[in-house]
Design a protein around this motif. Structure first.
Motif, PDB file in Angstrom:
ATOM      1  N   LEU A 253       0.838  -1.203   0.000  1.00 43.17           N
ATOM      2  CA  LEU A 253       0.000   0.000   0.000  1.00 43.17           C
ATOM      3  C   LEU A 253       0.873   1.253   0.000  1.00 43.17           C
ATOM      4  CD1 LEU A 253      -2.420  -1.171   2.830  1.00 43.17           C
ATOM      5  CD2 LEU A 253      -2.947  -1.125   0.389  1.00 43.17           C
ATOM      6  N   PRO A 254       0.562   2.246  -0.833  1.00 44.10           N
ATOM      7  CA  PRO A 254       1.290   3.517  -0.717  1.00 44.10           C
ATOM      8  C   PRO A 254       0.791   4.293   0.493  1.00 44.10           C
ATOM      9  CG  PRO A 254      -0.391   3.682  -2.424  1.00 44.10           C
ATOM     10  CD  PRO A 254      -0.418   2.250  -1.939  1.00 44.10           C
ATOM     11  N   LEU A 255       1.658   5.092   1.079  1.00 42.55           N
ATOM     12  CA  LEU A 255       1.256   5.929   2.203  1.00 42.55           C
ATOM     13  C   LEU A 255       0.317   7.015   1.692  1.00 42.55           C
ATOM     14  CD1 LEU A 255       1.821   6.325   5.262  1.00 42.55           C
ATOM     15  CD2 LEU A 255       3.587   7.964   4.607  1.00 42.55           C
ATOM     16  N   THR A 388      -3.319  -8.963  -3.749  1.00 44.09           N
ATOM     17  CA  THR A 388      -3.203  -7.528  -3.465  1.00 44.09           C
ATOM     18  C   THR A 388      -1.743  -7.105  -3.569  1.00 44.09           C
ATOM     19  OG1 THR A 388      -2.951  -7.919  -1.082  1.00 44.09           O
ATOM     20  CG2 THR A 388      -5.191  -7.608  -1.904  1.00 44.09           C
ATOM     21  N   GLY A 389      -1.543  -5.782  -3.520  1.00 48.20           N
ATOM     22  CA  GLY A 389      -0.195  -5.224  -3.533  1.00 48.20           C
ATOM     23  C   GLY A 389       0.513  -5.358  -4.858  1.00 48.20           C
ATOM     24  N   ILE A 390      -0.233  -5.394  -5.966  1.00 48.52           N
ATOM     25  CA  ILE A 390       0.361  -5.722  -7.261  1.00 48.52           C
ATOM     26  C   ILE A 390       0.564  -4.512  -8.165  1.00 48.52           C
ATOM     27  CG2 ILE A 390      -0.488  -8.084  -7.253  1.00 48.52           C
ATOM     28  CD1 ILE A 390      -2.758  -7.146  -9.084  1.00 48.52           C
ATOM     29  N   HIS A 395       6.690  -8.414  -5.947  1.00 46.64           N
ATOM     30  CA  HIS A 395       5.986  -9.464  -5.219  1.00 46.64           C
ATOM     31  C   HIS A 395       4.498  -9.141  -5.156  1.00 46.64           C
ATOM     32  CE1 HIS A 395       6.236  -6.492  -1.948  1.00 46.64           C
ATOM     33  NE2 HIS A 395       5.200  -7.125  -1.429  1.00 46.64           N
ATOM     34  N   ALA A 396       3.721 -10.149  -4.790  1.00 45.28           N
ATOM     35  CA  ALA A 396       2.283  -9.991  -4.580  1.00 45.28           C
ATOM     36  C   ALA A 396       1.919 -10.662  -3.268  1.00 45.28           C
ATOM     37  CB  ALA A 396       1.497 -10.615  -5.741  1.00 45.28           C
ATOM     38  N   VAL A 397       0.829 -10.204  -2.674  1.00 48.17           N
ATOM     39  CA  VAL A 397       0.311 -10.796  -1.440  1.00 48.17           C
ATOM     40  C   VAL A 397      -0.929 -11.600  -1.786  1.00 48.17           C
ATOM     41  CG1 VAL A 397      -0.614 -10.325   0.856  1.00 48.17           C
ATOM     42  CG2 VAL A 397       1.258  -8.930  -0.040  1.00 48.17           C
ATOM     43  N   LEU A 398      -0.928 -12.869  -1.442  1.00 51.15           N
ATOM     44  CA  LEU A 398      -2.058 -13.763  -1.707  1.00 51.15           C
ATOM     45  C   LEU A 398      -2.780 -14.011  -0.393  1.00 51.15           C
ATOM     46  CD1 LEU A 398      -0.276 -14.085  -4.218  1.00 51.15           C
ATOM     47  CD2 LEU A 398      -0.740 -16.528  -4.177  1.00 51.15           C
ATOM     48  N   GLN A 399      -3.946 -13.391  -0.237  1.00 57.29           N
ATOM     49  CA  GLN A 399      -4.687 -13.516   1.007  1.00 57.29           C
ATOM     50  C   GLN A 399      -5.385 -14.871   1.055  1.00 57.29           C
ATOM     51  OE1 GLN A 399      -7.080 -10.115   2.019  1.00 57.29           O
ATOM     52  NE2 GLN A 399      -5.509  -8.655   1.410  1.00 57.29           N
ATOM     53  N   LEU A 438       0.221 -15.392   1.785  1.00 54.86           N
ATOM     54  CA  LEU A 438       1.552 -15.687   1.261  1.00 54.86           C
ATOM     55  C   LEU A 438       2.113 -14.420   0.627  1.00 54.86           C
ATOM     56  CD1 LEU A 438       1.253 -19.120  -0.615  1.00 54.86           C
ATOM     57  CD2 LEU A 438       1.989 -18.700   1.738  1.00 54.86           C
ATOM     58  N   VAL A 439       3.428 -14.210   0.765  1.00 47.84           N
ATOM     59  CA  VAL A 439       4.115 -13.121   0.083  1.00 47.84           C
ATOM     60  C   VAL A 439       4.947 -13.759  -1.023  1.00 47.84           C
ATOM     61  CG1 VAL A 439       5.637 -11.135   0.328  1.00 47.84           C
ATOM     62  CG2 VAL A 439       4.168 -11.815   2.235  1.00 47.84           C
ATOM     63  N   VAL A 440       4.481 -13.614  -2.267  1.00 51.04           N
ATOM     64  CA  VAL A 440       5.041 -14.351  -3.401  1.00 51.04           C
ATOM     65  C   VAL A 440       5.920 -13.423  -4.234  1.00 51.04           C
ATOM     66  CG1 VAL A 440       4.495 -15.611  -5.524  1.00 51.04           C
ATOM     67  CG2 VAL A 440       3.103 -15.940  -3.467  1.00 51.04           C
TER      68      VAL A 440
END
Length: 462
Positions: A253-255, A388-390, A395-399, A438-440
């Motif tokens: 996420l950006p601030l 998310t976070g893509i 990397h990407a976050v897989l919830q 997961l943080v992929v």
């Protein structure tokens, strides 16, 4: 349509009158190599002759060649022109593929934080090193300025200004041994000033916290909610705040703008510092990059950058952009902590020649394609997993469903994957509820292994 390559006899399907000529030519050449119509070792026409044949500007052809050299499809050697790179397939591994119930050495590395090392621009780096060493004055081989070589600091000042919105001049830049080297210098500075508290993000890299703790700093977690990091809210002000404002690691996420302003305002009131980790600022895919926080107040923000994600971690090249009041103090702590002069001069030449920009553009395109392939594979084979976070990064976050992170990490290991769960990045004192994910990392696997890594990942997910 230009369907003939008269100087060579290979069909290139290229719209000479449409937009994106360079991209179209790059894609056409890449497909000719990938499809075997241009065999390894084949010598290509000069940029001048191909431009004349296709009716294009010579610069368009030269830049397309440069992009493909950066991606590893072509190779250029002085005196022998540009040729199709040797892409000899690796010998088949005699060992059987990891069985889902027989874990062994990981076949695929999806740990975040490392770029694709096979794409390091060796030929361009070597050329830059030769040019830099030939042009270097004799005194460059002496002890020199503790801030680092002026050639590199000058090139960095220009690059960071146009690419990241950083307000810098060469006199305020200090070259250091990677991000951790810079963070160590700043921790020592805080300790000398009597400071011992550096607030960090609720989710972040544990080795950053360990380094600060080893330097004698407390590392309380910053507040965090579903929209990202919040500025410190307690009555006691930390001496410094370390965060990743452009692309929070690992959640991506950006601030938020209001939080950026509040963070700077608090630092001004309390006299504290903001340490900005801009770890992957060049790799944004879906909109213009989020500018560096440092541009809001260069007197309160220390900007930390590195070549580890854009080039390779082994270079150990990083930089600090300092408030004017800190320059002398930081220089006092730089004895024997500056990277080698030859690597500094090479990076300066690499930036000045435009090779760095070309390499980053090629890498950005490659990583975006990988990210898109990841999202498409998950949509088809694991639609219940939210990605998310893509928007940026490597990397990407897989919830995951609640309570499934541990078993998914174990399943990934059984399928031959090295991958981290989000829990390992959570600050042990964070007040936020744990999130299963997961943080992929999609930067590390070489191109030929990416499809196999995706397949193994999809099979490991709940």
């Amino acid at each position: 349509m230009a369907k003939s390559w008269a100087t060579f006899g290979v069909d290139l399907h290229l719209d000479r009158f449409g937009p994106g000529l360079r991209r179209g030519l790059t894609d056409a050449l890449r497909e000719a190599v990938r499809g075997g119509r241009l065999a390894p070792g084949t010598r290509l026409p000069s940029s001048r002759s191909l431009a004349a044949d296709l009716g294009l500007a010579r610069n368009t052809v030269a830049e397309a060649y440069a992009d493909l050299i950066a991606e590893g499809w072509l190779a250029a050697r002085q005196g022998s022109g540009t040729r199709v790179a040797d892409r000899t397939p690796a010998a088949p591994d005699p060992r059987p593929a990891p069985h889902p119930r027989a874990p062994g050495r990981p076949a695929y590395d999806l740990i975040p934080g490392t770029p694709e090392l096979a794409s390091f621009p060796r030929a361009q780096w070597l050329r830059a090193a030769r040019r830099a060493l030939s042009a270097a004055p004799d005194q460059a081989l002496g002890y020199g300025d503790p801030r680092g070589r002026v050639e590199l600091r000058t090139e960095l000042a220009g690059y960071l200004s146009r690419a990241r919105g950083v307000r810098a001049d060469p006199d305020r830049i200090v070259v250091c041994a990677g991000f951790l080297g810079g963070l160590g210098v700043l921790a020592d500075l805080l300790r000398r000033r009597g400071g011992n508290t550096v607030a960090v993000e609720s989710y972040g890299l544990p080795h950053h916290r360990r380094l600060l703790a080893k330097a004698g700093c407390a590392t309380p977690p910053l507040p965090f909610d579903d929209r990202g990091t919040l500025p410190p809210d307690g009555p006691a002000a930390p001496d410094a705040v370390l965060l990743t404002p452009s692309h929070q690691f690992p959640l991506g996420l950006p601030l938020l703008p209001a939080r950026r302003t509040a963070l700077i305002d608090r630092a001004r009131r309390t006299g504290g510092l903001v340490l900005e980790d801009d770890y992957d600022g060049e790799f944004r895919y879906d909109r213009q990059p989020v500018g560096a926080l440092q541009g809001l107040d260069p007197d309160r923000v220390v900007y930390l950058g590195t070549a580890s994600k854009s080039l390779a971690p082994a270079l150990r090249l990083g930089w600090l952009v300092l408030p004017p009041a800190l320059v002398e103090e930081v220089m006092d702590g730089m004895a024997d902590r500056t990277p080698g002069v030859l690597d500094q001069l090479t990076l300066a030449e690499f930036l000045a020649s435009g090779d760095y920009d070309r390499h980053v553009r090629a890498a950005r395109l490659r990583y975006r394609r990988r990210r898109d392939a990841l999202v498409a594979a998950l949509a088809e084979r694991a639609p219940g997993v939210r990605v998310t976070g893509i928007a940026a990064g490597l990397h990407a976050v897989l919830q995951l469903p609640p309570g499934t992170e541990r078993q998914t990490v174990r399943a990934a290991a059984w399928h031959g994957l090295a991958v981290h769960g989000l829990a390992m990045f959570r600050h042990p004192e964070a007040a936020v509820p744990p999130l299963d994910a997961l943080v992929v990392g999609y930067g590390t696997p070489p191109d030929h292994a990416w499809a196999g890594a995706l397949d193994a990942l999809c099979r490991a997910l709940p």
